[in-house]
Design an enzyme around this catalytic site. Structure first.
Site, PDB file in Angstrom:
ATOM      1  N   THR A  71       0.379  -1.506   0.228  1.00 42.00           N
ATOM      2  CA  THR A  71       0.069   0.267  -0.003  1.00 42.00           C
ATOM      3  C   THR A  71       1.226   0.858   0.043  1.00 42.00           C
ATOM      4  O   THR A  71       0.114   2.627  -0.514  1.00 42.00           O
ATOM      5  CB  THR A  71      -0.421  -0.467   1.085  1.00 42.00           C
ATOM      6  OG1 THR A  71      -0.360  -0.186   2.706  1.00 42.00           O
ATOM      7  CG2 THR A  71      -1.894  -0.939   1.329  1.00 42.00           C
ATOM      8  N   GLN A  72       2.226   1.465   0.545  1.00 41.47           N
ATOM      9  CA  GLN A  72       3.195   2.574   0.356  1.00 41.47           C
ATOM     10  C   GLN A  72       4.513   2.015  -0.023  1.00 41.47           C
ATOM     11  O   GLN A  72       5.065   0.982   0.570  1.00 41.47           O
ATOM     12  CB  GLN A  72       2.920   2.970   1.467  1.00 41.47           C
ATOM     13  CG  GLN A  72       4.013   4.723   2.183  1.00 41.47           C
ATOM     14  CD  GLN A  72       4.201   5.175   2.836  1.00 41.47           C
ATOM     15  OE1 GLN A  72       5.174   4.016   4.096  1.00 41.47           O
ATOM     16  NE2 GLN A  72       4.054   5.599   3.664  1.00 41.47           N
ATOM     17  N   THR A  91       6.945   0.312   2.413  1.00 43.67           N
ATOM     18  CA  THR A  91       6.773   0.653   3.403  1.00 43.67           C
ATOM     19  C   THR A  91       5.886   0.414   4.399  1.00 43.67           C
ATOM     20  O   THR A  91       6.155   0.465   5.002  1.00 43.67           O
ATOM     21  CB  THR A  91       7.677   2.069   3.777  1.00 43.67           C
ATOM     22  OG1 THR A  91       6.274   2.512   2.495  1.00 43.67           O
ATOM     23  CG2 THR A  91       8.798   2.657   3.134  1.00 43.67           C
ATOM     24  N   SER A  92       4.800  -0.554   3.776  1.00 47.63           N
ATOM     25  CA  SER A  92       3.757  -0.726   4.398  1.00 47.63           C
ATOM     26  C   SER A  92       3.181  -1.604   3.287  1.00 47.63           C
ATOM     27  O   SER A  92       3.083  -1.068   2.114  1.00 47.63           O
ATOM     28  CB  SER A  92       2.328   0.329   4.608  1.00 47.63           C
ATOM     29  OG  SER A  92       1.686   0.268   5.924  1.00 47.63           O
ATOM     30  N   SER A  93       2.234  -2.108   3.423  1.00 43.99           N
ATOM     31  CA  SER A  93       1.110  -3.579   3.021  1.00 43.99           C
ATOM     32  C   SER A  93       0.485  -4.017   4.438  1.00 43.99           C
ATOM     33  O   SER A  93       0.549  -4.023   5.029  1.00 43.99           O
ATOM     34  CB  SER A  93       2.381  -4.177   2.879  1.00 43.99           C
ATOM     35  OG  SER A  93       2.686  -5.295   3.452  1.00 43.99           O
TER      36      SER A  93
END
Length: 373
Positions: A71-72, A91-93
């Site tokens: 997501t990021q 950096t995000s998931s």
């Protein structure tokens, strides 16, 4: 039954976790993906896939596949990306649900427990925990303000109201301590002492670990009091994004073939094995590694030491320079591991104390290596 409900029930059945079945059947994962996710394409990089570009049915089916959805990437949320991103550093998931449940099961969560989650991420695992234990039992900390804000909205839309904190999860959240269980959804190099201090005696800390060479382990520790905790690594090989403060620094560009020359009988290709890489990391915790075709390159970010190892006849030619003889240290620790029968990470354990923490092989009295502070 709606399509979303059917897909939730199918996901729960495929994971087959009696303790978490109701939560999987209840929590709408699609809420936690936002309006877009990244999908990796080898020729284009990370490509944003927008909810508006898919049919409602296709978006739901994507949301309920047992996959991780990024997501990021480098701070850019998928819905804000206007082109593919070529940087390979998510950096995000939203982690695949099977692994989320495995983490929750490993933490030994029971009804009545009070939970501290480090790394809210999309908020999906937070919502699962709220569904099972009640919102009042859950505290979750997220470092990134944009991620924290979106997770807060999704969790509220799903009908839950845990304590959500935007801040440094490595500090825990003392205001709600003591907790029964701490679960980290980001990887750390070492266990923050604040975590140990905020868990009751007999409580547990469950956290993925990731060093700068890329070696991983899955820590499950029991807190003994007096700022100490100890336990063996679990049998799972889990890969989570590092906590921002524990991520490796940018790798320096190195000129190979410098320094003292020696020869080795140990094949550097051993370090392509996950456990061997974890073992090597114990001896050179500040080093990173890379490959230039069949040449292994090591660089120590703390001292500037470097080494490269390449095939030469029936053995390998080694160049080393700097105060830490990186390949010599790798050889020694790998030989210790080999003499012990080359056990998986689960053959090792970790002890955390106020002054230091160390990984041990076999038993707390076995060979040991300090982790970086």
């Amino acid at each position: 039954m709606s399509l979303a409900a059917e897909l939730r029930h199918a996901l729960a059945a495929s994971i087959d976790s009696p303790r978490w079945c109701r939560a999987l059947e209840t929590v709408p994962r699609e809420l936690f993906l936002g309006q877009a996710v990244y999908s990796y394409e080898p020729e284009r990089g990370w490509v944003p896939v927008r909810r508006s570009d898919l049919s409602a049915e296709d978006w739901l089916r994507m949301a309920y596949t047992d996959e991780t959805w990024v997501t990021q990437i480098n701070g850019v949320m998928a819905e804000d990306a206007d082109a593919p991103v070529t940087i390979l550093r998510p950096t995000s998931s939203s982690t695949l649900p099977r692994l989320v449940v495995r983490m929750l099961e490993a933490a030994e969560i029971e009804e009545g427990d009070k939970i501290l989650e480090v790394g809210t991420g999309t908020g999906y695992s937070t919502a699962l925990t709220c569904c099972r234990l009640g919102s009042e039992a859950v505290t979750s900390v997220e470092f990134d303000p944009a991620i924290a804000s979106r997770a807060k909205a999704a969790i509220a839309e799903a009908g839950y109201a845990p304590t959500l904190v935007q801040g440094d999860g490595l500090l825990g959240y003392e205001a709600n301590a003591l907790y029964d269980r701490l679960i980290a959804t980001c990887a750390v190099r070492s266990i923050p002492l604040a975590w140990v201090q905020q868990i009751r005696q007999g409580g547990t800390i469950t956290a993925p670990m990731l060093g700068w060479t890329g070696g991983v382990a899955f820590a499950h520790l029991r807190v003994a009091g007096n700022d100490t905790a100890s336990g063996r690594f679990l049998s799972d090989d889990v890969y989570f994004m590092p906590a921002r403060a524990h991520a490796a620094p940018p790798r320096a560009a190195l000129e190979m073939g410098l320094g003292d020359i020696s020869h080795s009988t140990m094949d550097p290709l051993l370090l392509k094995d996950d456990t061997a890489l974890f073992v090597a990391q114990l001896a050179i915790p500040h080093a990173q590694h890379g490959w230039a075709e069949d040449i292994l390159v090591l660089h120590d970010s703390k001292t500037g030491s470097q080494a490269d190892v390449r095939p030469a006849g029936s053995g390998w030619l080694v160049h080393q320079q700097g105060p830490v003889r990186l390949w010599d240290e790798v050889e020694k620790v790998i030989e210790t591991w080999q003499r012990a029968g080359q056990p998986h990470q689960s053959g090792f354990g970790l002890t955390v104390a106020r002054e230091r923490q160390w990984v041990w092989l076999g038993s707390p009295d076995g060979p040991s290596w300090d982790l970086p502070a």
